[in-house]
Write a protein that holds these residues in place. Structure first.
Motif, PDB file in Angstrom:
ATOM      1  N   GLU A 103      -6.885  12.916  -4.257  1.00  0.00           N
ATOM      2  CA  GLU A 103      -6.612  14.133  -3.492  1.00  0.00           C
ATOM      3  C   GLU A 103      -5.314  13.993  -2.709  1.00  0.00           C
ATOM      4  N   THR A 104      -5.102  12.762  -2.166  1.00  0.00           N
ATOM      5  CA  THR A 104      -3.861  12.516  -1.441  1.00  0.00           C
ATOM      6  C   THR A 104      -2.665  12.652  -2.361  1.00  0.00           C
ATOM      7  N   ALA A 105      -2.817  12.133  -3.610  1.00  0.00           N
ATOM      8  CA  ALA A 105      -1.726  12.231  -4.573  1.00  0.00           C
ATOM      9  C   ALA A 105      -1.418  13.688  -4.891  1.00  0.00           C
ATOM     10  N   GLY A 106      -2.475  14.513  -5.013  1.00  0.00           N
ATOM     11  CA  GLY A 106      -2.257  15.917  -5.316  1.00  0.00           C
ATOM     12  C   GLY A 106      -1.488  16.620  -4.213  1.00  0.00           C
ATOM     13  N   LYS A 107      -1.810  16.270  -2.951  1.00  0.00           N
ATOM     14  CA  LYS A 107      -1.104  16.886  -1.836  1.00  0.00           C
ATOM     15  C   LYS A 107       0.361  16.451  -1.829  1.00  0.00           C
ATOM     16  N   THR A 108       0.591  15.172  -2.205  1.00  0.00           N
ATOM     17  CA  THR A 108       1.967  14.693  -2.241  1.00  0.00           C
ATOM     18  C   THR A 108       2.784  15.477  -3.274  1.00  0.00           C
ATOM     19  N   ARG A 109       2.170  15.750  -4.433  1.00  0.00           N
ATOM     20  CA  ARG A 109       2.870  16.484  -5.463  1.00  0.00           C
ATOM     21  C   ARG A 109       3.159  17.908  -5.030  1.00  0.00           C
ATOM     22  N   GLU A 110       2.223  18.551  -4.279  1.00  0.00           N
ATOM     23  CA  GLU A 110       2.433  19.919  -3.841  1.00  0.00           C
ATOM     24  C   GLU A 110       3.625  20.010  -2.880  1.00  0.00           C
ATOM     25  N   ARG A 111       3.791  18.964  -2.076  1.00  0.00           N
ATOM     26  CA  ARG A 111       4.930  18.971  -1.173  1.00  0.00           C
ATOM     27  C   ARG A 111       6.229  18.772  -1.933  1.00  0.00           C
ATOM     28  N   GLU A 131       5.784   2.941 -25.896  1.00  0.00           N
ATOM     29  CA  GLU A 131       5.025   3.936 -25.138  1.00  0.00           C
ATOM     30  C   GLU A 131       4.031   3.197 -24.254  1.00  0.00           C
ATOM     31  N   TRP A 132       4.153   3.391 -22.954  1.00  0.00           N
ATOM     32  CA  TRP A 132       3.295   2.718 -21.975  1.00  0.00           C
ATOM     33  C   TRP A 132       2.448   3.758 -21.265  1.00  0.00           C
ATOM     34  N   THR A 133       1.153   3.566 -21.272  1.00  0.00           N
ATOM     35  CA  THR A 133       0.220   4.467 -20.602  1.00  0.00           C
ATOM     36  C   THR A 133      -0.543   3.681 -19.554  1.00  0.00           C
ATOM     37  N   VAL A 134      -0.428   4.089 -18.303  1.00  0.00           N
ATOM     38  CA  VAL A 134      -1.094   3.378 -17.211  1.00  0.00           C
ATOM     39  C   VAL A 134      -1.700   4.381 -16.240  1.00  0.00           C
ATOM     40  N   GLY A 135      -2.701   3.936 -15.489  1.00  0.00           N
ATOM     41  CA  GLY A 135      -3.260   4.752 -14.418  1.00  0.00           C
ATOM     42  C   GLY A 135      -2.312   4.785 -13.231  1.00  0.00           C
ATOM     43  N   ARG A 136      -2.538   5.736 -12.365  1.00  0.00           N
ATOM     44  CA  ARG A 136      -1.632   5.897 -11.232  1.00  0.00           C
ATOM     45  C   ARG A 136      -1.726   4.760 -10.222  1.00  0.00           C
ATOM     46  N   GLY A 137      -2.907   4.132 -10.119  1.00  0.00           N
ATOM     47  CA  GLY A 137      -3.059   3.094  -9.108  1.00  0.00           C
ATOM     48  C   GLY A 137      -3.171   3.639  -7.708  1.00  0.00           C
ATOM     49  N   SER A 158       0.836  -1.187   0.000  1.00  0.00           N
ATOM     50  CA  SER A 158       0.000   0.000   0.000  1.00  0.00           C
ATOM     51  C   SER A 158       0.876   1.243   0.000  1.00  0.00           C
ATOM     52  N   GLY A 159       0.256   2.409  -0.233  1.00  0.00           N
ATOM     53  CA  GLY A 159       0.998   3.660  -0.249  1.00  0.00           C
ATOM     54  C   GLY A 159       1.407   4.054  -1.651  1.00  0.00           C
ATOM     55  N   THR A 160       2.204   5.118  -1.743  1.00  0.00           N
ATOM     56  CA  THR A 160       2.623   5.644  -3.034  1.00  0.00           C
ATOM     57  C   THR A 160       4.148   5.696  -3.124  1.00  0.00           C
ATOM     58  N   VAL A 161       4.615   5.781  -4.367  1.00  0.00           N
ATOM     59  CA  VAL A 161       6.043   5.852  -4.663  1.00  0.00           C
ATOM     60  C   VAL A 161       6.243   6.943  -5.704  1.00  0.00           C
ATOM     61  N   ASP A 162       7.353   7.660  -5.619  1.00  0.00           N
ATOM     62  CA  ASP A 162       7.697   8.649  -6.635  1.00  0.00           C
ATOM     63  C   ASP A 162       8.252   7.904  -7.845  1.00  0.00           C
ATOM     64  N   LEU A 163       7.452   7.821  -8.908  1.00  0.00           N
ATOM     65  CA  LEU A 163       7.861   7.074 -10.088  1.00  0.00           C
ATOM     66  C   LEU A 163       9.082   7.699 -10.744  1.00  0.00           C
ATOM     67  N   ALA A 164       9.176   9.014 -10.706  1.00  0.00           N
ATOM     68  CA  ALA A 164      10.320   9.677 -11.323  1.00  0.00           C
ATOM     69  C   ALA A 164      11.625   9.208 -10.685  1.00  0.00           C
ATOM     70  N   THR A 182       9.242  17.616 -10.400  1.00  0.00           N
ATOM     71  CA  THR A 182       8.466  17.377  -9.190  1.00  0.00           C
ATOM     72  C   THR A 182       8.136  15.893  -9.082  1.00  0.00           C
ATOM     73  N   PRO A 183       7.833  15.405  -7.888  1.00  0.00           N
ATOM     74  CA  PRO A 183       7.507  13.984  -7.722  1.00  0.00           C
ATOM     75  C   PRO A 183       6.295  13.581  -8.568  1.00  0.00           C
ATOM     76  N   VAL A 184       6.313  12.341  -9.030  1.00  0.00           N
ATOM     77  CA  VAL A 184       5.183  11.763  -9.775  1.00  0.00           C
ATOM     78  C   VAL A 184       4.684  10.569  -8.962  1.00  0.00           C
ATOM     79  N   PRO A 185       3.772  10.798  -8.007  1.00  0.00           N
ATOM     80  CA  PRO A 185       3.345   9.707  -7.127  1.00  0.00           C
ATOM     81  C   PRO A 185       2.433   8.715  -7.849  1.00  0.00           C
ATOM     82  N   VAL A 186       2.733   7.438  -7.679  1.00  0.00           N
ATOM     83  CA  VAL A 186       1.900   6.359  -8.205  1.00  0.00           C
ATOM     84  C   VAL A 186       1.818   5.279  -7.139  1.00  0.00           C
ATOM     85  N   GLY A 187       0.911   4.338  -7.318  1.00  0.00           N
ATOM     86  CA  GLY A 187       0.825   3.219  -6.394  1.00  0.00           C
ATOM     87  C   GLY A 187       2.116   2.406  -6.400  1.00  0.00           C
TER      88      GLY A 187
END
Length: 412
Positions: free
Chosen positions: A404-412, A393-399, A270-276, A294-299
């Motif tokens: 909203e939590t992901a957006g806050k993570t990116r703002e930080r 080219e790979w296109t996937v959802g964030r998971g 569980s949780g998120t990881v900075d894909l970048a 900036t961080p790119v948070p994904v599952g």
């Protein structure tokens, strides 16, 4: 689906059972109004009211039992049919022959139809028809005569048709539920085989190939070791190819051409990881990685699968793209989705080469790259031609369930 708090209705015919109890309530209201209207015409009106209490208790008990699910069995349905027939036949006791001949039974045929619906839902269309005939026969016994002119009294025909329709609806619901359950089982099994095949390819096959290659280069006793490793590698690749054929057959039989199921992460995933940051870790002298500042948070599961797919693409470039070939990785953040582009300046892929590799049991592309992206519910596209390099080219959802939590993570 929750019927009452804490109660889950897993019966595939559950919606029909619950809808039938609404009809039961309506038919009871009609039976009550009819009884009030005709009670004074009966020989034994007091006994008739006592019997109506039995009708009311039966309505409540069956309505609640069938709605909640605990009464959907042969004992309850058989008991309901018995009570209905007994109440209909009691008309001969509480009313005179003249009244019975000119009217329906005091419980009303509409209310009695509930037992036919219950039988049809539980046992199927034939039981619905048989119960409708039993109800019709009870009415005939009460009247003491049979009128063959069904154009003047089509009650039995209507009940038989209703029993047939309700029974078919119930049987169809069960059959569709079984088909869906089997399709889900096959899809889950195919997904698990895909996952195991990817892990085998990334670990065991790569190791065997390494031993086979360098064992021959070393020579001497290592040559035999290289031959054995090569034999096991080929056998394992053939097994993976056979597993892939099974997956394709299962998905086609289940009605799908591929998997769009996102694997559920367990607690430790569980949780998120900075894909970048995860992808930058693969940068090397021959690998350039470009990602947002900036961080790119994904599952966590998404990040792990994308990183593994990228590692395989880079390994393929180093192995097959020719000497001096470089890999260029670009990560794009599109909001709800992320796009990873992987390009190399190597020799490219000849038409039909990937399909031939798949038939030979070499699953590096179909399993470890495409399989991973499709398992995440994403899309993988490939462009390549001899002498023009290769581009993925790979296109996937964030998971990430909570954006909203992901957006806050990116703002930080």
């Amino acid at each position: 689906m929750e019927v009452f708090p804490g109660i889950v209705d897993a019966d595939p015919v559950g919606p029909l059972w619950r809808g039938a109890q609404l009809f039961r309530m309506v038919s009871y209201c009609y039976a009550l109004g009819f009884h009030i209207a005709i009670n004074s015409d009966l020989l034994r009106s007091g006994i008739a009211w006592a019997l109506f209490v039995v009708l009311t208790a039966t309505t409540v008990a069956c309505g609640v039992g069938y709605y909640r699910g605990f009464a959907r069995n042969r004992y309850w349905v058989a008991g309901e049919i018995t009570v209905v027939v007994a109440l209909m036949l009691s008309t001969m006791w509480v009313a005179d022959d003249q009244w019975a001949l000119g009217n329906q039974t005091w419980p009303t045929t509409l209310w009695a139809t509930n037992s036919m619906i219950s039988a049809a839902l539980l046992w199927g269309p034939w039981s619905g028809i048989e119960t409708a005939l039993v109800i019709g026969a009870s009415s005939t016994i009460v009247k003491g005569t049979f009128d063959p002119n069904l154009g003047r009294n089509a009650t039995v025909i209507v009940m038989v048709a209703a029993g047939l329709a309700v029974g078919i609806a119930g049987a169809t619901a069960r059959r569709l539920h079984e088909t869906l359950t089997e399709a889900e089982r096959r899809a889950a099994a195919a997904e698990e085989r895909e996952r195991l095949a990817r892990h085998v390819h990334d670990g065991v096959l790569q190791t065997l190939a390494y031993i086979a290659k360098h064992g021959r280069e070393i020579g001497g006793p290592s040559t035999r070791l290289a031959e054995m490793a090569g034999e096991q590698e080929r056998a394992l690749r053939k097994m993976l190819a056979d597993m892939s054929d099974i997956d394709d057959a299962d998905m086609n039989e289940a009605g799908g051409g591929g998997s769009d199921m996102t694997p559920a992460a367990d607690d430790e995933d569980s949780g998120t990881v900075d894909l970048a940051a995860a992808l930058r870790g693969l940068a090397a002298d021959d690998v350039s990685v470009s990602a947002p500042g900036t961080p790119v948070p994904v599952g966590r599961a998404v990040a792990g699968e994308l990183r593994a797919a990228l590692a395989n693409a880079i390994a393929n470039t180093r192995t097959h793209a020719g000497p001096g070939a470089r890999s260029y990785v670009l990560l794009e953040d599109l909001g709800d989705e992320v796009v990873v582009s992987v390009r190399d300046d190597g020799v490219g892929i000849a038409p039909g080469r990937l399909e031939q590799a798949r038939r030979d049991g070499r699953m590096g592309v179909s399993k470890s790259i495409v399989g991973r992206i499709e398992a995440l519910g994403g899309r993988a596209t490939l462009e390549s031609a001899p002498g023009e390099g290769t581009e993925w080219e790979w296109t996937v959802g964030r998971g990430i369930p909570d954006r909203e939590t992901a957006g806050k993570t990116r703002e930080r």
